[in-house]
Design a protein around this motif. Structure first.
Motif, PDB file in Angstrom:
ATOM      1  N   THR A  58      25.286  65.541  19.976  1.00  0.00           N
ATOM      2  CA  THR A  58      24.700  64.299  19.466  1.00  0.00           C
ATOM      3  C   THR A  58      25.658  63.147  19.774  1.00  0.00           C
ATOM      4  O   THR A  58      26.802  63.362  20.162  1.00  0.00           O
ATOM      5  N   MET A  59      25.192  61.914  19.539  1.00  0.00           N
ATOM      6  CA  MET A  59      26.071  60.765  19.737  1.00  0.00           C
ATOM      7  C   MET A  59      27.241  60.808  18.754  1.00  0.00           C
ATOM      8  O   MET A  59      28.364  60.443  19.102  1.00  0.00           O
ATOM      9  N   ASP A  60      26.982  61.280  17.536  1.00  0.00           N
ATOM     10  CA  ASP A  60      28.070  61.425  16.556  1.00  0.00           C
ATOM     11  C   ASP A  60      29.125  62.408  17.069  1.00  0.00           C
ATOM     12  O   ASP A  60      30.323  62.156  16.956  1.00  0.00           O
ATOM     13  N   GLU A  61      28.676  63.527  17.628  1.00  0.00           N
ATOM     14  CA  GLU A  61      29.619  64.511  18.176  1.00  0.00           C
ATOM     15  C   GLU A  61      30.383  63.937  19.363  1.00  0.00           C
ATOM     16  O   GLU A  61      31.569  64.208  19.530  1.00  0.00           O
ATOM     17  N   MET A  62      29.714  63.137  20.174  1.00  0.00           N
ATOM     18  CA  MET A  62      30.410  62.502  21.296  1.00  0.00           C
ATOM     19  C   MET A  62      31.587  61.683  20.787  1.00  0.00           C
ATOM     20  O   MET A  62      32.684  61.750  21.344  1.00  0.00           O
ATOM     21  N   GLU A  63      31.356  60.910  19.723  1.00  0.00           N
ATOM     22  CA  GLU A  63      32.444  60.108  19.156  1.00  0.00           C
ATOM     23  C   GLU A  63      33.546  60.998  18.590  1.00  0.00           C
ATOM     24  O   GLU A  63      34.731  60.741  18.786  1.00  0.00           O
ATOM     25  N   GLU A  64      33.147  62.068  17.889  1.00  0.00           N
ATOM     26  CA  GLU A  64      34.136  62.994  17.334  1.00  0.00           C
ATOM     27  C   GLU A  64      34.987  63.623  18.428  1.00  0.00           C
ATOM     28  O   GLU A  64      36.158  63.908  18.221  1.00  0.00           O
ATOM     29  N   TRP A  65      34.406  63.831  19.601  1.00  0.00           N
ATOM     30  CA  TRP A  65      35.106  64.479  20.722  1.00  0.00           C
ATOM     31  C   TRP A  65      35.837  63.487  21.617  1.00  0.00           C
ATOM     32  O   TRP A  65      36.353  63.840  22.662  1.00  0.00           O
ATOM     33  N   GLY A  66      35.833  62.199  21.219  1.00  0.00           N
ATOM     34  CA  GLY A  66      36.644  61.223  21.929  1.00  0.00           C
ATOM     35  C   GLY A  66      35.923  60.216  22.790  1.00  0.00           C
ATOM     36  O   GLY A  66      36.566  59.334  23.353  1.00  0.00           O
ATOM     37  N   ASP A  67      34.618  60.319  22.940  1.00  0.00           N
ATOM     38  CA  ASP A  67      33.892  59.300  23.702  1.00  0.00           C
ATOM     39  C   ASP A  67      33.750  58.050  22.845  1.00  0.00           C
ATOM     40  O   ASP A  67      33.383  58.127  21.683  1.00  0.00           O
ATOM     41  N   ASP A  68      34.037  56.901  23.429  1.00  0.00           N
ATOM     42  CA  ASP A  68      33.863  55.621  22.745  1.00  0.00           C
ATOM     43  C   ASP A  68      32.477  55.100  23.101  1.00  0.00           C
ATOM     44  O   ASP A  68      32.259  54.589  24.204  1.00  0.00           O
ATOM     45  N   ILE A  69      31.534  55.239  22.189  1.00  0.00           N
ATOM     46  CA  ILE A  69      30.156  54.849  22.452  1.00  0.00           C
ATOM     47  C   ILE A  69      30.073  53.374  22.832  1.00  0.00           C
ATOM     48  O   ILE A  69      29.272  52.985  23.682  1.00  0.00           O
ATOM     49  N   SER A  70      30.932  52.540  22.253  1.00  0.00           N
ATOM     50  CA  SER A  70      30.886  51.105  22.556  1.00  0.00           C
ATOM     51  C   SER A  70      31.298  50.808  23.998  1.00  0.00           C
ATOM     52  O   SER A  70      31.035  49.716  24.502  1.00  0.00           O
ATOM     53  N   ALA A  71      31.929  51.758  24.681  1.00  0.00           N
ATOM     54  CA  ALA A  71      32.331  51.560  26.073  1.00  0.00           C
ATOM     55  C   ALA A  71      31.166  51.760  27.044  1.00  0.00           C
ATOM     56  O   ALA A  71      31.258  51.376  28.205  1.00  0.00           O
ATOM     57  N   PHE A  72      30.093  52.355  26.574  1.00  0.00           N
ATOM     58  CA  PHE A  72      28.924  52.526  27.422  1.00  0.00           C
ATOM     59  C   PHE A  72      28.177  51.205  27.528  1.00  0.00           C
ATOM     60  O   PHE A  72      28.247  50.362  26.642  1.00  0.00           O
ATOM     61  N   GLU A  73      27.451  51.038  28.612  1.00  0.00           N
ATOM     62  CA  GLU A  73      26.669  49.822  28.803  1.00  0.00           C
ATOM     63  C   GLU A  73      25.216  50.007  28.390  1.00  0.00           C
ATOM     64  O   GLU A  73      24.547  49.041  28.038  1.00  0.00           O
ATOM     65  N   LEU A  74      24.728  51.239  28.465  1.00  0.00           N
ATOM     66  CA  LEU A  74      23.314  51.476  28.274  1.00  0.00           C
ATOM     67  C   LEU A  74      23.072  52.839  27.654  1.00  0.00           C
ATOM     68  O   LEU A  74      23.708  53.823  28.030  1.00  0.00           O
ATOM     69  N   VAL A  75      22.142  52.876  26.721  1.00  0.00           N
ATOM     70  CA  VAL A  75      21.627  54.126  26.190  1.00  0.00           C
ATOM     71  C   VAL A  75      20.160  54.184  26.561  1.00  0.00           C
ATOM     72  O   VAL A  75      19.414  53.230  26.307  1.00  0.00           O
ATOM     73  N   VAL A  76      19.769  55.281  27.188  1.00  0.00           N
ATOM     74  CA  VAL A  76      18.365  55.495  27.518  1.00  0.00           C
ATOM     75  C   VAL A  76      17.823  56.514  26.529  1.00  0.00           C
ATOM     76  O   VAL A  76      18.309  57.646  26.471  1.00  0.00           O
ATOM     77  N   ALA A  77      16.867  56.115  25.741  1.00  0.00           N
ATOM     78  CA  ALA A  77      16.260  56.997  24.737  1.00  0.00           C
ATOM     79  C   ALA A  77      14.947  57.535  25.288  1.00  0.00           C
ATOM     80  O   ALA A  77      14.144  56.778  25.839  1.00  0.00           O
ATOM     81  N   LEU A  78      14.742  58.836  25.126  1.00  0.00           N
ATOM     82  CA  LEU A  78      13.534  59.466  25.643  1.00  0.00           C
ATOM     83  C   LEU A  78      12.539  59.830  24.547  1.00  0.00           C
ATOM     84  O   LEU A  78      11.491  60.396  24.835  1.00  0.00           O
ATOM     85  N   SER A  79      12.880  59.513  23.310  1.00  0.00           N
ATOM     86  CA  SER A  79      11.971  59.761  22.194  1.00  0.00           C
ATOM     87  C   SER A  79      12.148  58.641  21.174  1.00  0.00           C
ATOM     88  O   SER A  79      13.202  57.991  21.138  1.00  0.00           O
ATOM     89  N   PRO A  80      11.144  58.412  20.325  1.00  0.00           N
ATOM     90  CA  PRO A  80      11.304  57.391  19.277  1.00  0.00           C
ATOM     91  C   PRO A  80      12.493  57.687  18.358  1.00  0.00           C
ATOM     92  O   PRO A  80      13.207  56.769  17.952  1.00  0.00           O
ATOM     93  N   ALA A  81      12.724  58.960  18.050  1.00  0.00           N
ATOM     94  CA  ALA A  81      13.865  59.304  17.187  1.00  0.00           C
ATOM     95  C   ALA A  81      15.186  58.958  17.863  1.00  0.00           C
ATOM     96  O   ALA A  81      16.108  58.443  17.224  1.00  0.00           O
TER      97      ALA A  81
END
Length: 123
Positions: free
Chosen positions: A44-67
């Protein structure tokens, strides 16, 4: 995306729910086009942050579902992050036989590939 653009673009995949296994049908239809998902790990995005990815460093999130879109928009409250919603067919639970189910998964795979090519080009 990685198949088309390699290391020219940093791409991560994330879902909404934790602990989900990669769907065997998705693995099969992606393998048909040379994309290996069998070793892919769901996160998940939360797990990405826990594992060291800085979500704010991304430029774009592509969502494939309303959730996924709702979850991505939650992150935009804290950082400047573009969110695009690409409505695609959810093939899970569709089809009564294996070949029918694969047909729906192929449709979804091809929808996503078309949207990637439209948005980012095809190499």
């Amino acid at each position: 995306m990685k198949k088309l653009h390699g290391s020219a673009v940093y791409v991560q995949s994330a879902g909404v729910r934790q602990g989900l296994e990669i769907d065997g049908y998705a693995i099969a239809v992606c393998k048909e086009i040379g994309v290996e998902l069998s070793r892919h790990r769901s996160r998940t995005m939360d797990e990405m942050e826990e594992w060291g990815d800085d979500i704010s460093a991304f430029e774009l999130v592509v969502a494939l579902s309303p959730a996924a879109q709702r979850k991505a928009l939650e992150f935009t409250a804290y950082c400047s992050l573009a969110v695009e919603y690409w409505p695609v067919l959810d093939p899970s639970g569709m089809g009564e036989r294996r070949e029918q189910t694969l047909h729906f998964y192929r449709q979804t795979r091809d929808q996503i590939a078309g949207k990637i090519a439209e948005r980012f080009g095809s190499e």
